[in-house]
Design an enzyme around this catalytic site. Structure first.
Site, PDB file in Angstrom:
ATOM      1  N   GLY A  29       0.536  -0.999   6.884  1.00 52.98           N
ATOM      2  CA  GLY A  29       1.203  -2.117   6.094  1.00 52.98           C
ATOM      3  C   GLY A  29       1.380  -2.801   7.223  1.00 52.98           C
ATOM      4  O   GLY A  29       2.333  -3.058   8.223  1.00 52.98           O
ATOM      5  N   ASN A  33       3.979  -1.929  10.417  1.00 52.96           N
ATOM      6  CA  ASN A  33       2.665  -1.839  11.301  1.00 52.96           C
ATOM      7  C   ASN A  33       3.677  -2.313  12.556  1.00 52.96           C
ATOM      8  O   ASN A  33       3.541  -1.739  13.654  1.00 52.96           O
ATOM      9  CB  ASN A  33       1.371  -2.167  11.922  1.00 52.96           C
ATOM     10  CG  ASN A  33       0.466  -1.894  10.047  1.00 52.96           C
ATOM     11  OD1 ASN A  33       0.621  -0.569   9.526  1.00 52.96           O
ATOM     12  ND2 ASN A  33      -0.573  -2.177  10.070  1.00 52.96           N
ATOM     13  N   TYR A  88      -4.695   1.737   0.401  1.00 53.82           N
ATOM     14  CA  TYR A  88      -6.062   1.057   0.779  1.00 53.82           C
ATOM     15  C   TYR A  88      -6.695   2.055   1.961  1.00 53.82           C
ATOM     16  O   TYR A  88      -6.372   2.887   2.356  1.00 53.82           O
ATOM     17  CB  TYR A  88      -5.722  -0.613   1.349  1.00 53.82           C
ATOM     18  CG  TYR A  88      -5.434   0.310   2.797  1.00 53.82           C
ATOM     19  CD1 TYR A  88      -3.812   0.190   2.952  1.00 53.82           C
ATOM     20  CD2 TYR A  88      -5.690  -0.616   4.377  1.00 53.82           C
ATOM     21  CE1 TYR A  88      -3.696   0.317   4.507  1.00 53.82           C
ATOM     22  CE2 TYR A  88      -5.851  -0.188   5.718  1.00 53.82           C
ATOM     23  CZ  TYR A  88      -4.308  -0.209   5.686  1.00 53.82           C
ATOM     24  OH  TYR A  88      -4.256   0.515   7.118  1.00 53.82           O
ATOM     25  N   TYR A 101      -8.293  -2.025  -1.983  1.00 49.28           N
ATOM     26  CA  TYR A 101      -6.425  -1.772  -2.003  1.00 49.28           C
ATOM     27  C   TYR A 101      -6.880  -1.327  -3.590  1.00 49.28           C
ATOM     28  O   TYR A 101      -7.421  -1.551  -5.034  1.00 49.28           O
ATOM     29  CB  TYR A 101      -6.061  -3.644  -2.319  1.00 49.28           C
ATOM     30  CG  TYR A 101      -5.697  -4.263  -0.756  1.00 49.28           C
ATOM     31  CD1 TYR A 101      -4.990  -3.143   0.427  1.00 49.28           C
ATOM     32  CD2 TYR A 101      -6.752  -5.189  -1.155  1.00 49.28           C
ATOM     33  CE1 TYR A 101      -5.371  -4.608   1.234  1.00 49.28           C
ATOM     34  CE2 TYR A 101      -6.569  -6.420  -0.237  1.00 49.28           C
ATOM     35  CZ  TYR A 101      -5.741  -5.861   1.275  1.00 49.28           C
ATOM     36  OH  TYR A 101      -5.612  -6.288   2.467  1.00 49.28           O
ATOM     37  N   ARG A 167      -4.448 -13.528   3.391  1.00 54.15           N
ATOM     38  CA  ARG A 167      -4.751 -12.495   2.266  1.00 54.15           C
ATOM     39  C   ARG A 167      -5.562 -13.421   0.944  1.00 54.15           C
ATOM     40  O   ARG A 167      -4.266 -12.870  -0.277  1.00 54.15           O
ATOM     41  CB  ARG A 167      -4.397 -11.518   2.161  1.00 54.15           C
ATOM     42  CG  ARG A 167      -4.503 -10.469   3.080  1.00 54.15           C
ATOM     43  CD  ARG A 167      -5.406  -9.050   4.214  1.00 54.15           C
ATOM     44  NE  ARG A 167      -4.946  -8.253   4.485  1.00 54.15           N
ATOM     45  CZ  ARG A 167      -4.902  -9.153   6.134  1.00 54.15           C
ATOM     46  NH1 ARG A 167      -5.292 -10.156   7.129  1.00 54.15           N
ATOM     47  NH2 ARG A 167      -4.599  -7.514   7.495  1.00 54.15           N
ATOM     48  N   ALA A 256      -4.670  -5.274  14.525  1.00 47.52           N
ATOM     49  CA  ALA A 256      -4.677  -6.196  15.904  1.00 47.52           C
ATOM     50  C   ALA A 256      -3.399  -7.258  16.338  1.00 47.52           C
ATOM     51  O   ALA A 256      -2.488  -7.086  17.222  1.00 47.52           O
ATOM     52  CB  ALA A 256      -6.009  -6.971  15.973  1.00 47.52           C
ATOM     53  N   ASP A 258      -0.516  -7.119  13.992  1.00 45.14           N
ATOM     54  CA  ASP A 258       0.484  -7.161  14.016  1.00 45.14           C
ATOM     55  C   ASP A 258       1.384  -6.278  15.283  1.00 45.14           C
ATOM     56  O   ASP A 258       1.900  -6.031  15.821  1.00 45.14           O
ATOM     57  CB  ASP A 258       0.325  -5.744  13.344  1.00 45.14           C
ATOM     58  CG  ASP A 258      -0.428  -5.950  11.304  1.00 45.14           C
ATOM     59  OD1 ASP A 258      -0.445  -7.113  11.352  1.00 45.14           O
ATOM     60  OD2 ASP A 258      -0.932  -5.086  11.453  1.00 45.14           O
TER      61      ASP A 258
HETATM   62  O1  LIG Z   1      -3.639  -5.664   3.983  1.00 38.92           O
HETATM   63  C1  LIG Z   1      -3.035  -5.306   3.828  1.00 38.92           C
HETATM   64  O2  LIG Z   1      -1.993  -5.905   2.640  1.00 38.92           O
HETATM   65  C2  LIG Z   1      -2.436  -4.497   5.009  1.00 38.92           C
HETATM   66  O3  LIG Z   1      -1.084  -4.476   5.325  1.00 38.92           O
HETATM   67  C3  LIG Z   1      -3.943  -4.337   5.923  1.00 38.92           C
HETATM   68  C4  LIG Z   1      -3.450  -3.934   6.731  1.00 38.92           C
HETATM   69  O4  LIG Z   1      -3.028  -2.279   7.755  1.00 38.92           O
HETATM   70  C5  LIG Z   1      -2.972  -5.231   8.073  1.00 38.92           C
HETATM   71  O5  LIG Z   1      -3.553  -5.606   6.485  1.00 38.92           O
HETATM   72  C6  LIG Z   1      -3.669  -4.757   9.293  1.00 38.92           C
HETATM   73  O6  LIG Z   1      -3.084  -6.607   9.346  1.00 38.92           O
END
Ligand SMILES: O=C(O)C(=O)C[C@H](O)[C@H](O)CO
Length: 298
Positions: A29, A33, A88, A101, A167, A256, A258
């Protein structure tokens, strides 16, 4: 003296495709990360702690054991009755990742339910790290609880670092996402956006536009990541640029950004040298995208 890096967010069960065509179960996550790479890169006298909520079931226990085994402090993780963790799955197309997800009712969505607990954790932190995903998963009222608690910690001397990690699927609307992200950024010292996302959802034409937009909101140091292209940093009105080496082949771009953040912070918090820190971030990200999954052991 021990200093504490407190990362706040959601760790999920990760299903990562393997070369054989099946899936490998792991835990990842975005904010976790970054904590994972920070633990490997920061001086051992830093306490790297993760603030989240999990359930009381078997998979939650396994996740917390995994986090603890990496050397990350799990003392700020809440265990909530009747809840479990999110999941996920990484989908790869020519190395570029997208995610499916199952997290709409995960325990981490309640991580800001208890303001007193939040304040206690934040007041112990020297560096607070959070992301747009941390905010997206919370109920709208809890987003301001978290941002207010972070603002209070900052007034007491903590350095606040924020990755917008846009996101749109996790937000009710893109307007809410944009407004909440800019409010959180205004309470942050260092913001680490990714240009492709910012261009898509804020309409920036260039990484310099992204840097200026966050600087205009009051952010002291903005580092705009730009996949394989030139990264741009704007600090104290001065722009610096860094061109990463080409990575070939790119196997999986998950984490990448993170990992860049962890590499950047490990270097910057030690040396205060922005150019060296951008190079350190890019070097780590290049390693991470050469392997599958979010987490690789260095
Ligand atoms: O999308 C997410 O919530 C995540 O944490 C998944 C991935 O590990 C993350 O997005 C990578 O940046």
């Amino acid at each position: 003296m021990t200093q504490r890096f407190l990362s706040i967010g959601e760790c999920m069960v990760e299903m990562a495709p393997t070369a054989k065509g099946d899936y490998q179960l792991g835990y990842a996550g975005d904010t976790f990360n970054t904590a994972w790479y920070a633990r490997q890169l920061f001086n051992p006298d830093w306490d790297i702690a993760y603030f989240t909520a999990v359930g009381e079931d078997v998979i939650s226990g396994q996740m917390v054991s995994f986090i603890a085994d990496t050397g990350i402090n799990t003392g700020f993780i809440q265990h909530l009755k009747g809840c479990t963790v999110g999941l996920y799955l990484i989908q790869l197309e020519n190395g570029e990742r997208s995610f499916a997800y199952w997290r709409s009712d995960s325990a981490a969505r309640r991580l800001a339910n208890d303001p007193a607990r939040l304040d206690a954790a934040l007041s112990s932190a020297d560096v607070v790290y959070f992301s747009g995903i941390t905010l997206a998963i919370l109920a709208p009222g809890h987003r301001s609880v978290l941002v207010d608690a972070i603002a209070t910690a900052r007034q007491s001397g903590a350095t606040v670092v924020f990755d917008p990690n846009l996101r749109p699927r996790l937000w009710d609307s893109q307007d809410t996402m944009r407004q909440t992200i800019m409010t959180a950024a205004a309470h942050s010292d260092i913001v680490l956006p990714s240009f492709d996302d910012e261009a898509t959802f804020f309409g920036d034409q260039t990484p310099d536009d992204t840097a200026r937009r966050y600087a205009g909101a009051g952010v002291g140091t903005v580092v705009v990541k730009n996949a394989g292209d030139e990264a741009v940093c704007l600090a104290k009105g001065e722009i610096s640029r860094f061109s990463p080496a080409r990575v070939d082949p790119v196997v999986d771009t998950t984490a990448a950004g993170d990992s860049f953040n962890a590499g950047f912070l490990a270097s910057y918090l030690e040396t205060a040298d922005l150019n060296a820190a951008m190079a350190a971030g890019a070097t780590l990200a290049a390693r991470v995208i050469s392997e599958r999954g979010a987490l690789i052991r260095l």
